[in-house]
Scaffold this active site. Sequence first.
Site, short mmCIF file in Angstrom:
data_model
loop_
_atom_site.label_atom_id
_atom_site.label_comp_id
_atom_site.label_asym_id
_atom_site.label_seq_id
_atom_site.Cartn_x
_atom_site.Cartn_y
_atom_site.Cartn_z
N THR A 147 0.83 -1.22 0.00
CA THR A 147 0.00 0.00 0.00
C THR A 147 0.85 1.26 0.00
O THR A 147 1.97 1.27 0.55
CB THR A 147 -0.93 -0.01 1.24
OG1 THR A 147 -1.64 1.21 1.28
CG2 THR A 147 -0.15 -0.17 2.53
N SER A 162 -2.34 3.26 10.52
CA SER A 162 -3.35 2.38 11.15
C SER A 162 -2.68 1.04 11.40
O SER A 162 -1.60 0.75 10.86
CB SER A 162 -4.55 2.17 10.22
OG SER A 162 -4.18 1.35 9.12
N TYR A 209 -3.69 -1.74 10.26
CA TYR A 209 -3.62 -2.38 8.93
C TYR A 209 -2.36 -1.93 8.18
O TYR A 209 -1.59 -2.76 7.68
CB TYR A 209 -4.88 -2.05 8.11
CG TYR A 209 -4.62 -2.14 6.63
CD1 TYR A 209 -4.44 -3.38 6.01
CD2 TYR A 209 -4.47 -0.98 5.84
CE1 TYR A 209 -4.15 -3.46 4.65
CE2 TYR A 209 -4.19 -1.06 4.49
CZ TYR A 209 -4.03 -2.29 3.90
OH TYR A 209 -3.72 -2.38 2.56
N HIS A 210 -2.16 -0.61 8.09
CA HIS A 210 -0.99 -0.13 7.35
C HIS A 210 0.31 -0.60 8.01
O HIS A 210 1.30 -0.87 7.34
CB HIS A 210 -1.02 1.40 7.24
CG HIS A 210 -2.06 1.92 6.27
ND1 HIS A 210 -3.28 2.39 6.68
CD2 HIS A 210 -2.07 2.02 4.92
CE1 HIS A 210 -4.00 2.77 5.62
NE2 HIS A 210 -3.28 2.55 4.54
N LYS A 217 1.45 -3.87 6.74
CA LYS A 217 2.08 -3.81 5.42
C LYS A 217 3.55 -3.38 5.53
O LYS A 217 4.38 -3.76 4.72
CB LYS A 217 1.31 -2.84 4.51
CG LYS A 217 -0.09 -3.28 4.20
CD LYS A 217 -0.10 -4.41 3.18
CE LYS A 217 -1.50 -4.82 2.83
NZ LYS A 217 -1.59 -5.86 1.82
P1 NAD Z 1 -10.61 -7.96 -0.03
O1 NAD Z 1 -10.84 -8.00 1.43
O2 NAD Z 1 -11.76 -7.67 -0.93
O3 NAD Z 1 -9.93 -9.33 -0.51
C1 NAD Z 1 -9.00 -10.05 0.25
C2 NAD Z 1 -9.25 -11.52 0.00
O4 NAD Z 1 -8.30 -12.27 0.75
C3 NAD Z 1 -10.64 -11.98 0.46
O5 NAD Z 1 -11.24 -12.77 -0.53
C4 NAD Z 1 -10.36 -12.78 1.74
O6 NAD Z 1 -11.32 -13.79 1.96
C5 NAD Z 1 -8.96 -13.32 1.47
N1 NAD Z 1 -8.17 -13.58 2.67
C6 NAD Z 1 -7.88 -12.75 3.69
N2 NAD Z 1 -7.14 -13.37 4.61
C7 NAD Z 1 -6.93 -14.64 4.16
C8 NAD Z 1 -6.24 -15.76 4.68
N3 NAD Z 1 -5.63 -15.72 5.86
N4 NAD Z 1 -6.22 -16.90 3.95
C9 NAD Z 1 -6.86 -16.96 2.75
N5 NAD Z 1 -7.53 -15.93 2.21
C10 NAD Z 1 -7.57 -14.77 2.92
O7 NAD Z 1 -9.43 -6.90 -0.27
P2 NAD Z 1 -8.99 -6.17 -1.62
O8 NAD Z 1 -9.57 -4.83 -1.63
O9 NAD Z 1 -9.17 -7.07 -2.76
O10 NAD Z 1 -7.44 -6.02 -1.34
C11 NAD Z 1 -6.53 -7.03 -1.74
C12 NAD Z 1 -5.12 -6.65 -1.33
O11 NAD Z 1 -4.78 -5.41 -1.98
C13 NAD Z 1 -4.98 -6.43 0.17
O12 NAD Z 1 -3.78 -6.98 0.62
C14 NAD Z 1 -4.97 -4.92 0.31
O13 NAD Z 1 -4.19 -4.54 1.40
C15 NAD Z 1 -4.35 -4.47 -1.01
N6 NAD Z 1 -4.80 -3.13 -1.39
C16 NAD Z 1 -6.14 -2.87 -1.60
C17 NAD Z 1 -6.54 -1.57 -1.96
C18 NAD Z 1 -7.99 -1.21 -2.16
O14 NAD Z 1 -8.28 -0.02 -2.36
N7 NAD Z 1 -8.91 -2.17 -2.15
C19 NAD Z 1 -5.57 -0.57 -2.12
C20 NAD Z 1 -4.23 -0.87 -1.90
C21 NAD Z 1 -3.85 -2.16 -1.54
N1 USQ Z 2 -12.56 9.49 3.89
C1 USQ Z 2 -13.50 10.48 3.90
N2 USQ Z 2 -14.81 10.13 3.88
C2 USQ Z 2 -15.23 8.84 3.81
C3 USQ Z 2 -14.25 7.82 3.78
C4 USQ Z 2 -12.92 8.18 3.82
O1 USQ Z 2 -13.17 11.67 3.94
O2 USQ Z 2 -16.45 8.60 3.79
C5 USQ Z 2 -11.12 9.85 3.91
C6 USQ Z 2 -10.31 9.17 5.00
O3 USQ Z 2 -10.39 9.87 6.23
C7 USQ Z 2 -8.91 9.17 4.38
C8 USQ Z 2 -9.18 9.03 2.89
O4 USQ Z 2 -10.55 9.39 2.69
O5 USQ Z 2 -8.29 10.40 4.57
C9 USQ Z 2 -8.95 7.64 2.35
O6 USQ Z 2 -9.70 6.69 3.09
P1 USQ Z 2 -10.13 5.29 2.43
O7 USQ Z 2 -11.01 4.57 3.40
O8 USQ Z 2 -10.67 5.53 1.07
O9 USQ Z 2 -8.73 4.56 2.22
P2 USQ Z 2 -7.70 3.92 3.26
O10 USQ Z 2 -8.25 3.79 4.62
O11 USQ Z 2 -6.42 4.66 3.13
O12 USQ Z 2 -7.51 2.43 2.73
C10 USQ Z 2 -7.70 2.06 1.35
C11 USQ Z 2 -7.81 0.53 1.32
C12 USQ Z 2 -6.50 -0.09 1.78
C13 USQ Z 2 -5.35 0.47 0.95
C14 USQ Z 2 -5.33 1.99 0.99
C15 USQ Z 2 -4.34 2.54 -0.01
O13 USQ Z 2 -8.89 0.10 2.14
O14 USQ Z 2 -6.57 -1.49 1.63
O15 USQ Z 2 -4.14 -0.03 1.40
O16 USQ Z 2 -6.61 2.49 0.57
S1 USQ Z 2 -3.55 4.00 0.59
O17 USQ Z 2 -4.56 4.89 1.13
O18 USQ Z 2 -2.88 4.57 -0.56
O19 USQ Z 2 -2.64 3.57 1.62
#
Ligand code: NAD
Ligand code: USQ
Length: 388
Positions: free
Chosen positions: A145, A187, A189-190, A193
């Site tokens: 991320t 967070s 979560y972050h 990563k």
């Molecule tokens: P998602 O939650 O929709 O998908 C994750 C998938 O992984 C799910 O199908 C879940 O069941 C599976 N999973 C989780 N833990 C597992 C485990 N222990 N064993 C087997 N399967 C498992 O998430 P997403 O939005 O598709 O994100 C995928 C990846 O991309 C994540 O690692 C996330 O951090 C990264 N990412 C997502 C975004 C975004 O905006 N969605 C942005 C940046 C990075």
């Molecule tokens: N935000 C609002 N209003 C909302 C929701 C979010 O203002 O209703 C703001 C948040 O406070 C934040 C920004 O929008 O400042 C982004 O929030 P987000 O929920 O869209 O994204 P984030 O929590 O950063 O996480 C998402 C994905 C995560 C991925 C990350 C990429 O859930 O898996 O890693 O984006 S990044 O942000 O580049 O790290």
Amino acid sequence: MKVWILGGDGFCGWPTTLHLSSKGHDVTILDNLSRRQIDILLEVQSLTPIAPLSVRLKTWKSISGKKIGFELINIADEYDKLVDLLKIHKPDAIVHFAEQRSAPYSMKTPVTKRYTVDNNVNATHNLLCAIVDSGVNTHVVHLGTMGVYGYGWSGSAPIPEGYLTVTLDTPDGQLEREILHPANPGSVYHMTKTLDQLMFAFYAKNDHIRITDLHQGIVWGTQTPETILDEKLINRFDYDGDYGTVLNRFLMEAAIGHSLTVHGSGGQTRAFIHIRDTVRCIELAIKHPPQPGDKPRIFNQVTETFKVKQLADLVAQLTKAKICYLANPRNEAAENELIVENNQFLSLGLDPTTLNDGLLEEVRDIAERYKDRIDRSKIAAKTLWNKK
Ligand code: NAD
Ligand code: USQ
């Protein structure tokens, strides 16, 4: 190529699975379906009606003639099964999406904080350890991320692709070193990563595992050329206060006449990428692996940056929605600049989908079409970062 998609039932994993299958790769999904389980626990559902995985796979087979495999496995927990599967399948590449990906969910309760760390850190470590254990020669492509860099740390200096060259003053003169860009997670979560990054550095150095880490921005959009072929292939769209990401939430809110929920002043700048570009980037990453012994190859997987209030203005212009500025539930900088280097993917041929290209389609084909499925009580972002 034989490709595994860990987390292939999720938002990024499902369209990637279909894209790589359509390109002729032999694809198998490994997933424990935990994301669907979390929806049940939170009593929410995807805005789009996602089909059960077996229906998705059957539909794809009937449309494309291509079979996608599936193994139900918890990567974070079932280590021996993972080693056995590696020895049987011997995948050429493993795309690792299988982590708990919501920042708010990771900050919700002590249980969800601990679950996120246990799940994400163990999943990544089990994978690396199992690759060494099984002796399989494979390339790991991990979804990291942009948030590992943090926001505002380097002012207006562009964020490099993973590594920073620093100069140290020593008694013997100046020393130049390349280091991982300092981690600054916002967070739990972050934070997981940033821990992943250290594990990758170690296993690449010690065991010569070939690793690519994709520092991805916020993914927006829903459909890809493959998921749009049949409604049973549709991708998920999270809109609730924990899993909905900012632009998708604004689109959903506009569709039902809810005000756009900007946190704080909306001065937070974030990086974005369309789901169609996510799947293309992963294909490019698979095609260009590092060599054994190389440090992990890091790409910034982003195409545009916006301030949250700019996004709200754009959606408001398109839909006539109202904007409301709410007290920020998160602990994050009120304002930050963000300039991101992304030359590696551009030089490999990525042609980005911009917000101007795709936003109207999202409003029309997703938010408007499925708005009757929205549960208004699930929109508010209720997770607070700390007690203050
Ligand atoms: P998602 O939650 O929709 O998908 C994750 C998938 O992984 C799910 O199908 C879940 O069941 C599976 N999973 C989780 N833990 C597992 C485990 N222990 N064993 C087997 N399967 C498992 O998430 P997403 O939005 O598709 O994100 C995928 C990846 O991309 C994540 O690692 C996330 O951090 C990264 N990412 C997502 C975004 C975004 O905006 N969605 C942005 C940046 C990075
Ligand atoms: N935000 C609002 N209003 C909302 C929701 C979010 O203002 O209703 C703001 C948040 O406070 C934040 C920004 O929008 O400042 C982004 O929030 P987000 O929920 O869209 O994204 P984030 O929590 O950063 O996480 C998402 C994905 C995560 C991925 C990350 C990429 O859930 O898996 O890693 O984006 S990044 O942000 O580049 O790290």
